[in-house]
Motif scaffolding. Structure first.
Motif, short mmCIF file in Angstrom:
data_model
loop_
_atom_site.label_atom_id
_atom_site.label_comp_id
_atom_site.label_asym_id
_atom_site.label_seq_id
_atom_site.Cartn_x
_atom_site.Cartn_y
_atom_site.Cartn_z
N THR A 180 11.03 -15.43 -15.77
CA THR A 180 11.54 -14.33 -14.95
C THR A 180 10.89 -13.00 -15.30
O THR A 180 10.58 -12.20 -14.43
CB THR A 180 13.06 -14.20 -15.14
N VAL A 181 10.68 -12.77 -16.60
CA VAL A 181 10.17 -11.47 -17.01
C VAL A 181 8.66 -11.35 -16.76
O VAL A 181 8.15 -10.27 -16.50
CB VAL A 181 10.51 -11.22 -18.50
N THR A 182 7.94 -12.48 -16.79
CA THR A 182 6.48 -12.38 -16.66
C THR A 182 5.96 -12.54 -15.24
O THR A 182 4.88 -12.03 -14.94
CB THR A 182 5.78 -13.41 -17.57
N VAL A 184 11.72 -6.41 -11.74
CA VAL A 184 11.99 -7.82 -12.05
C VAL A 184 13.03 -8.38 -11.09
O VAL A 184 12.87 -9.48 -10.55
CB VAL A 184 12.45 -7.97 -13.52
N ILE A 190 14.03 -17.07 -19.22
CA ILE A 190 13.86 -15.63 -19.46
C ILE A 190 12.39 -15.25 -19.36
O ILE A 190 12.02 -14.30 -18.66
CB ILE A 190 14.43 -15.25 -20.85
N PHE A 191 11.52 -16.02 -20.02
CA PHE A 191 10.10 -15.64 -20.03
C PHE A 191 9.46 -15.78 -18.65
O PHE A 191 8.65 -14.93 -18.25
CB PHE A 191 9.33 -16.44 -21.08
N THR A 200 12.22 1.91 -18.17
CA THR A 200 12.84 0.60 -18.35
C THR A 200 13.65 0.21 -17.12
O THR A 200 13.61 -0.94 -16.68
CB THR A 200 13.76 0.61 -19.59
N ALA A 232 11.40 -0.92 -14.45
CA ALA A 232 10.89 -2.26 -14.76
C ALA A 232 11.94 -3.32 -14.44
O ALA A 232 11.62 -4.37 -13.86
CB ALA A 232 10.49 -2.34 -16.23
N VAL A 233 13.22 -3.02 -14.79
CA VAL A 233 14.27 -3.99 -14.49
C VAL A 233 14.42 -4.17 -12.99
O VAL A 233 14.54 -5.29 -12.48
CB VAL A 233 15.62 -3.55 -15.12
N SER A 250 12.14 -11.33 -8.50
CA SER A 250 12.72 -12.67 -8.66
C SER A 250 13.67 -13.02 -7.52
O SER A 250 14.07 -14.16 -7.40
CB SER A 250 13.41 -12.84 -10.01
#
Lengths: 159, 133
Positions: free
Chosen positions: B85-87, A109, B82-83, A102, A105-106, A113
């Motif tokens: 950013t996460v996808t 992300v 949220i979606f 996890t 994964a974070v 981003s």
């Protein structure tokens, strides 16, 4: 067990209420959907994330939001000046100490981003990640950001 | 109670306009970068402008507009943020790994080798590269 994933169930209820508006009927329906969804999730048997110092999550969130604002400005400037080739793109391999799925994964992300850094591939054999950096002028600083700014915090959050 | 956009207080109109311009401006710059940057690996950075503060700015503008104009707290836009950013990392990694695989197999560009696999230099591999074809 009644609720195998309490956090997941709670987030699903919240999402249901956000999408449908808050009424007692939707609260009941949302709770039903969330409980059944978390049972479905339990039958998939994913690794349960171990939260350590979860109260550091808002700190990570704040740091990441701030860094995203900074790198948005930096990348926008690079693109607007792209004709003059003022930036220095390059690959960067970083050795990671975190092993929690996890947490990785974070981190992926976060790095994706943030404009200017892209997560290309993670090798679980030697625990390295290959990144592409749009402006790799200061390699040591990028390493330092990833290792000390993000990874240390993630290791504390996902103990 | 629903008002028309012209009835909004000035501070809200300014905030909505500011966040809309920031968000759409970043999305536009991202699109320009997508067109102008020279290599694939540089181009994958450009759309992240749109998926970070591009979506963030438009989301904030929408939240402020509908909260002020309907007189109650509206923030379900946060789910879009949220979606997205996460996808996005999933698509990005898929594209990037496909590009890496192709460049390694064809031996073009200065793409780093797969880690943990000591390989002789590209020039000496020729047709004997096991990952080729």
């Amino acid at each position: 067990m009644m609720l195998p994933y309490p956090l997941l169930t709670l987030s699903l209820v919240l999402m249901w209420l956000l999408l449908n508006g808050f009424t007692p009927g939707h609260l009941v329906l949302g709770i039903l959907v969330a409980v059944f969804a978390s049972w479905a999730m339990a039958s998939l048997r994913p690794d349960k994330p171990q939260l350590g110092k979860w109260y550091l999550l808002p700190k990570l969130f704040g740091i990441v939001l701030y860094d995203i604002v900074k790198s948005n400005i930096a990348v926008a400037l690079i693109i607007l000046k792209a004709g003059r080739r003022s930036h220095n793109p390059g690959f960067l391999t970083v050795e990671l100490d975190i092993e929690n799925h996890t947490a990785i994964a974070v981190l992926a992300v976060v790095l994706t981003s943030t404009p200017g850094s892209a997560w290309l591939e993670y090798d679980s054999n030697d625990k390295t990640v290959l990144l592409h950096i749009l402006d790799l002028d200061n390699e040591a600083e990028w390493r330092n950001t990833i290792k000390n700014r993000y990874e240390k915090l993630l290791m504390e959050i996902f103990a | 109670m629903m008002q028309s956009a012209a009835d909004m207080p000035v501070w809200a109109a300014i905030a909505v306009a500011f966040f809309l311009l920031v968000g759409s401006g970043l999305a536009l710059i991202g699109a320009i970068g997508f067109l102008r940057l020279p290599t694939f690996y540089e181009r994958i950075h450009a759309p992240t402008l749109g998926t970070s503060w591009g979506i963030g700015g438009i989301m904030l503008a929408s939240m402020i507009f509908f909260t002020v104009s309907s007189g109650r707290l509206v923030f379900h836009e946060i789910l879009i943020g949220i979606f997205v950013t996460v996808t996005t990392p999933i698509t990005f990694m898929l594209l990037a790994r496909a590009a890496l695989h192709r460049d390694r197999a064809e031996g073009n560009g200065n793409v780093p080798d797969k880690p943990n696999r000591s390989q002789p230099a590209r020039e000496f591999l020729g047709e004997s590269d096991p990952r080729r074809g």
